[in-house]
Structure formats: C-alpha cells, structure tokens
Design an enzyme around this catalytic site. Structure first.
Site, mmCIF file in Angstrom:
data_model
loop_
_atom_site.group_PDB
_atom_site.id
_atom_site.type_symbol
_atom_site.label_atom_id
_atom_site.label_comp_id
_atom_site.label_asym_id
_atom_site.label_seq_id
_atom_site.Cartn_x
_atom_site.Cartn_y
_atom_site.Cartn_z
ATOM 1 N N ILE A 183 13.567 6.326 11.899
ATOM 2 C CA ILE A 183 14.111 5.772 11.222
ATOM 3 C C ILE A 183 15.304 7.048 11.578
ATOM 4 C CG2 ILE A 183 15.465 5.149 9.349
ATOM 5 C CD1 ILE A 183 11.918 4.269 8.804
ATOM 6 N N THR A 207 7.437 17.073 15.774
ATOM 7 C CA THR A 207 5.561 17.278 16.146
ATOM 8 C C THR A 207 5.832 16.125 17.047
ATOM 9 O OG1 THR A 207 5.471 14.827 14.872
ATOM 10 C CG2 THR A 207 5.864 17.215 13.489
ATOM 11 N N ASP A 226 7.967 1.752 0.596
ATOM 12 C CA ASP A 226 7.407 0.970 -0.823
ATOM 13 C C ASP A 226 6.421 1.214 -0.693
ATOM 14 O OD1 ASP A 226 6.626 -0.288 1.535
ATOM 15 O OD2 ASP A 226 6.952 -2.308 2.260
ATOM 16 N N GLU A 227 5.377 1.842 -0.473
ATOM 17 C CA GLU A 227 4.090 2.032 -0.360
ATOM 18 C C GLU A 227 3.414 2.674 -1.255
ATOM 19 O OE1 GLU A 227 1.356 2.337 3.146
ATOM 20 O OE2 GLU A 227 2.757 1.667 4.758
ATOM 21 N N TYR A 277 -1.586 9.208 3.556
ATOM 22 C CA TYR A 277 0.097 9.015 3.416
ATOM 23 C C TYR A 277 0.708 8.725 1.925
ATOM 24 C CZ TYR A 277 4.656 6.833 4.900
ATOM 25 O OH TYR A 277 5.830 6.742 4.261
HETATM 26 P P1 NAD Z 1 8.122 9.488 12.674
HETATM 27 O O1 NAD Z 1 6.969 9.748 12.870
HETATM 28 O O2 NAD Z 1 8.522 8.401 13.386
HETATM 29 O O3 NAD Z 1 8.713 10.540 13.060
HETATM 30 C C1 NAD Z 1 9.168 11.677 11.706
HETATM 31 C C2 NAD Z 1 9.969 12.703 11.911
HETATM 32 O O4 NAD Z 1 9.732 13.964 11.105
HETATM 33 C C3 NAD Z 1 9.903 13.048 13.689
HETATM 34 O O5 NAD Z 1 10.353 13.262 14.672
HETATM 35 C C4 NAD Z 1 8.713 14.279 12.951
HETATM 36 O O6 NAD Z 1 8.820 15.825 14.220
HETATM 37 C C5 NAD Z 1 10.003 14.932 11.997
HETATM 38 N N1 NAD Z 1 8.549 16.260 11.148
HETATM 39 C C6 NAD Z 1 7.356 15.568 10.910
HETATM 40 N N2 NAD Z 1 7.379 16.637 9.680
HETATM 41 C C7 NAD Z 1 8.459 18.196 9.980
HETATM 42 C C8 NAD Z 1 8.729 19.226 9.308
HETATM 43 N N3 NAD Z 1 7.461 19.255 8.348
HETATM 44 N N4 NAD Z 1 9.928 19.426 9.187
HETATM 45 C C9 NAD Z 1 10.932 19.151 9.861
HETATM 46 N N5 NAD Z 1 10.777 18.409 10.833
HETATM 47 C C10 NAD Z 1 9.536 17.121 10.466
HETATM 48 O O7 NAD Z 1 9.014 8.370 10.819
HETATM 49 P P2 NAD Z 1 9.649 7.390 10.996
HETATM 50 O O8 NAD Z 1 9.200 6.217 10.428
HETATM 51 O O9 NAD Z 1 10.556 7.512 11.042
HETATM 52 O O10 NAD Z 1 10.171 7.407 9.467
HETATM 53 C C11 NAD Z 1 10.571 8.480 8.342
HETATM 54 C C12 NAD Z 1 10.901 8.000 6.772
HETATM 55 O O11 NAD Z 1 10.464 7.217 6.896
HETATM 56 C C13 NAD Z 1 9.520 8.378 6.451
HETATM 57 O O12 NAD Z 1 10.034 9.956 5.307
HETATM 58 C C14 NAD Z 1 8.630 8.132 6.127
HETATM 59 O O13 NAD Z 1 7.956 7.941 5.426
HETATM 60 C C15 NAD Z 1 9.511 6.795 5.963
HETATM 61 N N6 NAD Z 1 9.725 5.329 5.791
HETATM 62 C C16 NAD Z 1 9.653 4.791 7.081
HETATM 63 C C17 NAD Z 1 9.120 3.457 7.057
HETATM 64 C C18 NAD Z 1 8.841 2.834 8.349
HETATM 65 O O14 NAD Z 1 8.553 1.245 8.603
HETATM 66 N N7 NAD Z 1 8.260 3.531 9.434
HETATM 67 C C19 NAD Z 1 9.368 2.849 5.788
HETATM 68 C C20 NAD Z 1 9.720 3.089 4.949
HETATM 69 C C21 NAD Z 1 10.013 4.365 4.863
HETATM 70 O O1 TDX Z 2 -3.486 -1.106 15.746
HETATM 71 C C1 TDX Z 2 -3.069 -1.962 14.877
HETATM 72 N N1 TDX Z 2 -3.503 -2.355 13.908
HETATM 73 C C2 TDX Z 2 -3.198 -3.237 13.173
HETATM 74 O O2 TDX Z 2 -3.651 -4.322 12.695
HETATM 75 C C3 TDX Z 2 -2.287 -0.556 14.140
HETATM 76 C C4 TDX Z 2 -1.538 0.581 14.173
HETATM 77 C C5 TDX Z 2 -1.595 -1.768 12.387
HETATM 78 N N2 TDX Z 2 -2.744 -2.276 12.524
HETATM 79 C C6 TDX Z 2 -1.945 -3.081 11.071
HETATM 80 C C7 TDX Z 2 -1.905 -2.636 10.323
HETATM 81 C C8 TDX Z 2 -0.839 -2.859 8.968
HETATM 82 O O3 TDX Z 2 -1.446 -3.559 8.078
HETATM 83 O O4 TDX Z 2 -0.170 -3.510 11.240
HETATM 84 C C9 TDX Z 2 -0.243 -3.469 9.967
HETATM 85 C C10 TDX Z 2 1.202 -2.222 9.763
HETATM 86 O O5 TDX Z 2 0.638 -1.381 10.641
HETATM 87 P P1 TDX Z 2 1.353 0.544 11.053
HETATM 88 O O6 TDX Z 2 2.364 0.313 11.919
HETATM 89 O O7 TDX Z 2 0.350 1.337 10.835
HETATM 90 O O8 TDX Z 2 2.485 0.633 9.675
HETATM 91 P P2 TDX Z 2 1.968 0.276 7.842
HETATM 92 O O9 TDX Z 2 0.732 1.493 7.539
HETATM 93 O O10 TDX Z 2 2.793 -1.473 7.209
HETATM 94 O O11 TDX Z 2 2.940 1.118 7.150
HETATM 95 C C11 TDX Z 2 4.661 1.992 7.412
HETATM 96 O O12 TDX Z 2 5.446 0.908 6.989
HETATM 97 C C12 TDX Z 2 5.602 1.654 5.781
HETATM 98 C C13 TDX Z 2 5.062 3.383 8.420
HETATM 99 O O13 TDX Z 2 3.857 3.682 9.374
HETATM 100 C C14 TDX Z 2 5.326 3.750 7.478
HETATM 101 O O14 TDX Z 2 5.782 5.045 7.629
HETATM 102 C C15 TDX Z 2 6.218 3.040 5.931
HETATM 103 O O15 TDX Z 2 6.083 3.959 5.044
#
Ligand code: NAD
Ligand code: TDX
Length: 339
Positions: A12, A36, A126-127, A153
C-alpha cells in the site's frame, strides 16, 4: 510540503507514493523503508527517477536513524505504513510484530514531537475491531466499535492505535488514524490471498483455502485507500479515527472461484486446508464518517478492480516471480507443506 512515507517499498505504501507523485507533483516525498522480505526496490524503480522522491533504507525502530532523517528532511507530514502485515506470520512469530508495529510507531511519534510536525497519520486496519458473526449481515464496524483483537498482528496494530491516541491526548501531537478493510491491487505481496491464488492458479498449483472458505472480507481497491489517506492528512480532523471501506464483502471461496474463472483455470485446483488459528469470521466497515466529513467514496468497483489486478499480475510476472523464486519458497513449504 514534505511528506515522509514509511513502508513505501511495500504494497500500500508504494501505491501511496505513486498516488502522491501524480496527484501532488509539488510535494516532496521522503520514503523510509528497511526492506524486509515484504519491501522491494523493484516496486520503487519509477519513483527513484523522480527528483521529488528520496529513499532511505532505515528501520523505523532505529531512533538515531529516524532522528537523522527528520533533521535532514524536515517533514511536514508523516504517514506510517511500515509494519509487519501478515496475520499467518504473526501466529508463527509475534515478536517482530510488537517491535515494528508498536515500538516503531513510538519512535516515529517521538521524532514528530522532537522536531515538530503538522500531522502524524497512522495507517491502521479494520482487524483492530475483531470480527463480526457470519449470520448478522446488519452489523458493521464503526469508529465506536470496541477494540477486540484476535491475532498477534491485530493486537500489535491495536496497541499502536492506542499509543497514537495517547500521544494526542498527553502531548497534543496532531494525529489521525485510518482503519481500512482488505486492500487488493498492484504490488500486493504473493503471501496474501488474492496474489497467492493468482500465482498458484497460473502455475496450475493447488489453491489452499483455509477451513471452508466461508470467511468474509471487505475488499477495497488500493488506490481508493490511497485517496482516503490523502484526504485525511489534508482535511481530516486532528485526534480522529476514520474507517475506510467500500461495502464490498465477499466470501474467500467466491474470490478464489472468480480468479479461476478469470484465468480459465479449473475449480478442481481448490484445496481446502486446515483453518487459520483464531480465524476472524467477517470484516465489514461502515464508512459513513469519512463519506459525510470528507466526501470520500471509492471509485473502483470490485468487478473492474479484480480484472485490472489480474491483468497487472499477468503483465508483471517478473515482479512476482522473482519473489516466489527466492526465500518465499521456504515460507511456502513451512506454511503449506503439511497443512
Ligand atoms: P506490506 O507488508 O506489503 O509492506 C510493509 C512495508 O513496511 C514493507 O516495505 C517493509 O519492508 C516495511 N517495513 C516493515 N518493517 C519495517 C521497519 N521496522 N522499518 C521500516 N520499514 C519496515 O504491508 P501492506 O499490506 O502494504 O500494509 C501497509 C500498512 O497498511 C500496514 O500498516 C498494515 O497494517 C496496513 N493495512 C493493510 C491492509 C491490507 O489489506 N494489506 C489493510 C488495512 C491496513
Ligand atoms: O492461503 C490462504 N488461504 C486462505 O484461505 C491465505 C493467505 C488466506 N486465506 C484466507 C484468510 C483470510 O480469511 O483469506 C482471507 C484473506 O487473508 P489474507 O490475505 O492473509 O488477509 P487478512 O488476514 O484478511 O488480512 C489483510 O487485511 C487486513 C492484511 O494482510 C492485513 O495486513 C490487513 O490489516
């Protein structure tokens, strides 16, 4: 204005960097990321060519390193995306989640206090609200829903949120928080549901669905999340939490079937595997506040967003194949080998 974006080499954060560079070419973007397993410089290749963009490979828990960046760059706004983000990894090894997600947030906010800042924005999820029952489609998460977490998490994200609000109340730090639902789109790391299923389906590998696949997630196209954060940092009220989501709830199994259909792959690839421990049943965001206060609405419908996303993975095979050919193979074997 100078905007410091942490975690900008992740999913993101990188989409947000590209959103800002296009939408606000007058702003300077300073990206801090320790790279990472989830951070990837290939993702930032285009941004690195832009004179308005600067990158620092620094850990957000490194106080001296973060202070040095503040002294040099004088950011006006900090947007903290940097986090350990994968629920399954947090179940295996919680510690780094507490360190990065909570202590990293503290280090950033201490620097904000020390050097002065117009806004500190925490990207949350939202988690933190826990889950909703599957048989109550009338219930949604509002900003008033109590924090009630399930995984290491989400607990680490909730801990950070509480600390952010405490820094506002105690020290008057000008903070905002956004709590968004599940994102999808380009540069999504292939450990997460949608990109994992796309990558496996393209390789005719089993598609591992946890439990019965009945769990519900509320999916939002990543650019719509970026738009929401951009509105909040410019027009949102200090001290406030904003929920972000587009009312697009889907069962996991339906997502996986849709991916099979779009890729012309048989549903027989779907394999039901042992459920995630503590697996949240349903997430569903009520986005009324951000709509009413800031006029935010999502632009991309799921039908279009998922097609665009699948096309992106087809057009950018190098990006994700490089990832899954590396250390990811050990991760995959450990998580799915005997599941
Ligand atoms: P991601 O895992 O794809 O990216 C995380 C990034 O943070 C990576 O580039 C990693 O190198 C960097 N990072 C990790 N530890 C670090 C540290 N100690 N110092 C500096 N950089 C560091 O994650 P994402 O899915 O892009 O999520 C980004 C943010 O949005 C997170 O805070 C997550 O909780 C939040 N979020 C994600 C989702 C989702 O669906 N992916 C939804 C809601 C909120
Ligand atoms: O192999 C899989 N099989 C499966 O059934 C994986 C990786 C996931 N799942 C299920 C678990 C969840 O119900 O799919 C759903 C989505 O899983 P993830 O992609 O791991 O997302 P989720 O656990 O919902 O969390 C994501 O949304 C909220 C992000 O990873 C978080 O960073 C964010 O806060």
């Amino acid at each position: 204005m100078t905007i410091l974006v942490t975690g900008g080499a992740g999913f993101i954060g990188s989409n947000f960097v590209y959103y800002l560079l296009e939408k606000h070419p007058e702003d300077k973007i300073v990206c801090v990321d320790v790279l990472t397993y989830a951070g990837n410089m290939a993702t930032l290749r285009q941004a690195m060519q832009n004179p308005q963009f600067r990158f620092y490979k620094t850990d957000i828990t490194d106080r001296q390193g973060i202070n040095d960046i503040f002294e040099k760059e004088h950011p006006d706004i900090v947007v903290n995306f940097a986090a350990e983000s994968h629920v399954d990894r947090s179940i295996e090894n919680p510690e780094v989640f507490l360190k990065t997600n909570i202590l990293g947030t503290q280090v950033l906010m201490d620097a904000c206090r020390k050097y002065g800042i117009r806004r500190y924005h925490q990207v949350s999820t939202d988690e933190v609200y826990g889950d909703l029952p599957l048989d109550r489609p009338d219930l949604f998460f509002t900003e008033e829903t109590p924090i009630h977490t399930s995984s290491p998490y989400s607990s680490s994200k909730a801990g950070a949120d509480l600390l952010v609000l405490a820094y506002h109340r105690t020290y008057g730090l000008p903070v905002t928080i956004s709590r968004c639902s599940n994102n999808y789109g380009p540069y999504h790391f292939p450990e997460k549901l949608i990109p994992l299923m796309i990558a496996n389906a393209l390789a005719d590998k089993p598609l591992p669905v946890y439990g019965k696949g009945e769990n519900v997630r509320d999916w939002l196209y990543v650019e719509d999340h970026c738009k929401a954060i951009d509105l909040i940092i410019r027009n949102g009220k200090v001290g406030e939490v904003y929920n972000v989501g587009g009312h697009n709830e889907m069962k996991n199994i339906d997502i996986v079937k849709l991916i099979c259909k779009e890729l012309g792959k048989p549903e027989s690839l779907i394999t039901f595997v042992t459920d995630r421990k503590g697996h949240d049943l349903r997430y569903a965001i009520d986005p009324t506040k951000i709509h009413n206060e800031l006029g935010w609405l999502p632009d991309t419908k799921f039908e279009d967003g998922i097609k665009k996303t699948i096309q992106w993975y087809l057009d950018n095979k190098d990006w994700w194949q490089e990832i899954i050919n590396g250390e990811y193979q050990n991760y995959y074997e450990k998580m799915y080998g005997n599941r």
